[in-house]
Scaffold this active site. Structure first.
Site, PDB file in Angstrom:
ATOM      1  N   GLY A  35       0.885  -0.954  -0.449  1.00  0.00           N
ATOM      2  CA  GLY A  35       0.161  -0.238  -0.416  1.00  0.00           C
ATOM      3  C   GLY A  35       0.604   1.345   0.023  1.00  0.00           C
ATOM      4  O   GLY A  35       0.114   2.164  -0.267  1.00  0.00           O
ATOM      5  N   ARG A  91     -10.997  22.540   7.427  1.00  0.00           N
ATOM      6  CA  ARG A  91     -11.621  23.124   7.795  1.00  0.00           C
ATOM      7  C   ARG A  91     -11.348  23.564   9.504  1.00  0.00           C
ATOM      8  O   ARG A  91     -11.984  23.898  10.368  1.00  0.00           O
ATOM      9  CB  ARG A  91     -13.042  22.049   8.160  1.00  0.00           C
ATOM     10  CG  ARG A  91     -13.515  22.843   6.951  1.00  0.00           C
ATOM     11  CD  ARG A  91     -15.039  22.098   6.765  1.00  0.00           C
ATOM     12  NE  ARG A  91     -14.352  20.956   5.946  1.00  0.00           N
ATOM     13  CZ  ARG A  91     -15.972  19.526   5.157  1.00  0.00           C
ATOM     14  NH1 ARG A  91     -16.843  20.154   5.334  1.00  0.00           N
ATOM     15  NH2 ARG A  91     -15.299  19.272   4.188  1.00  0.00           N
ATOM     16  N   HIS A 124     -11.899  28.460   2.893  1.00  0.00           N
ATOM     17  CA  HIS A 124     -13.242  27.616   3.319  1.00  0.00           C
ATOM     18  C   HIS A 124     -13.288  28.887   4.482  1.00  0.00           C
ATOM     19  O   HIS A 124     -14.334  29.537   4.808  1.00  0.00           O
ATOM     20  CB  HIS A 124     -13.537  26.393   4.180  1.00  0.00           C
ATOM     21  CG  HIS A 124     -14.965  26.705   5.015  1.00  0.00           C
ATOM     22  ND1 HIS A 124     -15.672  26.613   4.536  1.00  0.00           N
ATOM     23  CD2 HIS A 124     -14.825  26.454   6.278  1.00  0.00           C
ATOM     24  CE1 HIS A 124     -16.768  26.568   5.883  1.00  0.00           C
ATOM     25  NE2 HIS A 124     -16.284  26.337   6.317  1.00  0.00           N
ATOM     26  N   LYS A 187     -28.005  28.830   8.271  1.00  0.00           N
ATOM     27  CA  LYS A 187     -27.740  27.677   8.931  1.00  0.00           C
ATOM     28  C   LYS A 187     -26.715  26.698  10.176  1.00  0.00           C
ATOM     29  O   LYS A 187     -26.673  28.305  11.158  1.00  0.00           O
ATOM     30  CB  LYS A 187     -26.599  26.815   7.855  1.00  0.00           C
ATOM     31  CG  LYS A 187     -26.725  25.370   7.831  1.00  0.00           C
ATOM     32  CD  LYS A 187     -24.986  25.301   6.673  1.00  0.00           C
ATOM     33  CE  LYS A 187     -24.487  25.335   7.663  1.00  0.00           C
ATOM     34  NZ  LYS A 187     -23.545  24.504   5.991  1.00  0.00           N
TER      35      LYS A 187
HETATM   36  C1  R5P Z   1     -20.105  24.846   5.121  1.00  0.00           C
HETATM   37  O1  R5P Z   1     -20.016  26.014   5.987  1.00  0.00           O
HETATM   38  C2  R5P Z   1     -19.458  24.581   3.933  1.00  0.00           C
HETATM   39  O2  R5P Z   1     -19.698  25.499   3.610  1.00  0.00           O
HETATM   40  C3  R5P Z   1     -20.410  23.739   3.650  1.00  0.00           C
HETATM   41  O3  R5P Z   1     -21.828  24.299   3.416  1.00  0.00           O
HETATM   42  C4  R5P Z   1     -20.071  22.586   3.730  1.00  0.00           C
HETATM   43  O4  R5P Z   1     -18.940  21.803   3.876  1.00  0.00           O
HETATM   44  C5  R5P Z   1     -21.376  21.373   2.813  1.00  0.00           C
HETATM   45  O5  R5P Z   1     -21.214  20.324   3.630  1.00  0.00           O
HETATM   46  P1  R5P Z   1     -23.081  19.068   3.700  1.00  0.00           P
HETATM   47  O6  R5P Z   1     -22.730  19.406   2.477  1.00  0.00           O
HETATM   48  O7  R5P Z   1     -22.498  18.439   4.551  1.00  0.00           O
HETATM   49  O8  R5P Z   1     -24.022  20.422   4.510  1.00  0.00           O
END
Ligand code: R5P
Length: 289
Positions: A35, A91, A124, A187
């Site tokens: 691997g 992230r 991000h 959100k």
């Molecule tokens: C998060 O803040 C990003 O902007 C995306 O909205 C997020 O990573 C999307 O994740 P999922 O598709 O799992 O909701």
């Protein structure tokens, strides 16, 4: 200039070579029976400006990136740049809870100082670059390219599913490109695959809507946004993102509830309908001048 493409982004590497008029190196990459990775660059890189295209996602590509760098640096090139189309581990860029690791800092620590420049797309959170002290990190934005793909669809409104993040900026850029309005939902993330959208009203009744986001992972955010837009009477819903991770069959699920779902080629999947090569190529041609 010569492009050294890893296995993560073969198609993007070819696009980038064509777009920038560069050569593409012949590279052998395979796994040993146990691997472990094996990397060999067969083309001459001596005195050349080298651009390695390789990812930090999924994990095995981190090793591949390091091995490609090592092989390239032994060949006496002029410069070595790295394009990380999708920067994995960005992230977790701070401690959210006691006892965690800051993975963004760990990955930066591995890459920092090895390259003349690191290029990436739609970070991000720009915070990642603060963990680099010796190598400059340039972040390119792809949302205008994503929006351009939908030009013929007569989009009335661009929606961001996450008003509390940089995704709103992407929605704004996309709306600008399409000459239309933009709006967003608020959100709250409940867990890694569940999100809750606050019931904010956006004016989409009878309209054609494009939802844009930087990453689609589980598809939870987009599913929630599509649900809310349908309740509010949107007529057609398109989805575009930069990084299509599409974990757990997310693409198939989203394709059932949206008119079309596309991403760029920062992560190569069947949904990769837009290449980020033009923005990277513009930069490379600029620095070469
Ligand atoms: C998060 O803040 C990003 O902007 C995306 O909205 C997020 O990573 C999307 O994740 P999922 O598709 O799992 O909701």
């Amino acid at each position: 200039m010569i492009i050294v493409g890893g296995t993560s982004n073969r198609s993007l590497s070819e696009h980038l070579a064509a777009e920038s008029g560069s050569d593409i190196a012949s590279v052998e990459i395979r796994n040993f029976p146990d691997g472990e990775k094996y990397v060999r660059i067969l083309s001459s890189l001596a005195k050349k400006d080298v651009v390695i295209v390789s990812a930090t996602y999924p994990d095995s590509n981190i090793i591949e990136t390091l091995l490609l760098h090592d092989a390239a640096s032994r060949a006496q090139p002029n410069t070595i740049r790295l394009l990380i189309p999708y920067y994995g581990y960005q992230r977790q860029d701070k401690l959210f809870r006691e006892g965690e690791s800051i993975s963004a800092e760990v990955i930066a620590g591995i890459l920092d100082g090895r390259f003349d420049e690191i290029m990436t797309v739609d970070l991000h959170a720009e915070g990642v670059s603060r963990y680099f002290h010796r190598t400059k990190v340039r972040n390119f934005v792809a949302s205008a390219l994503v929006a351009r793909y939908f030009r013929k669809k007569r989009i009335d409104t661009v929606i961001s599913p996450d008003g509390g993040s940089r995704a709103v900026e992407y929605a704004k850029i996309a709306a600008n490109e399409l000459g239309c309005e933009y709006d967003y939902f608020l959100k709250e993330r409940i867990d890694s695959s569940t999100v809750k959208l606050y019931p904010k009203n956006v004016d989409v009744s009878g309209k054609t809507v494009l939802i844009v986001d930087d990453i689609i992972a589980t598809g939870g955010s987009i599913t929630a946004a599509i649900g809310r837009l349908s309740e509010l009477g949107a007529s057609d819903i398109y989805v575009g993102c930069t990084h299509g991770q599409f974990t757990g069959g997310a693409l198939e699920k989203l394709n059932k509830i949206a008119r079309e779902v596309i991403s760029t080629d920062t992560i190569e999947t069947e949904a990769s309908k837009v290449s980020v090569a033009p923005v990277i190529s513009d930069h490379l041609l600029e620095v070469r001048r």
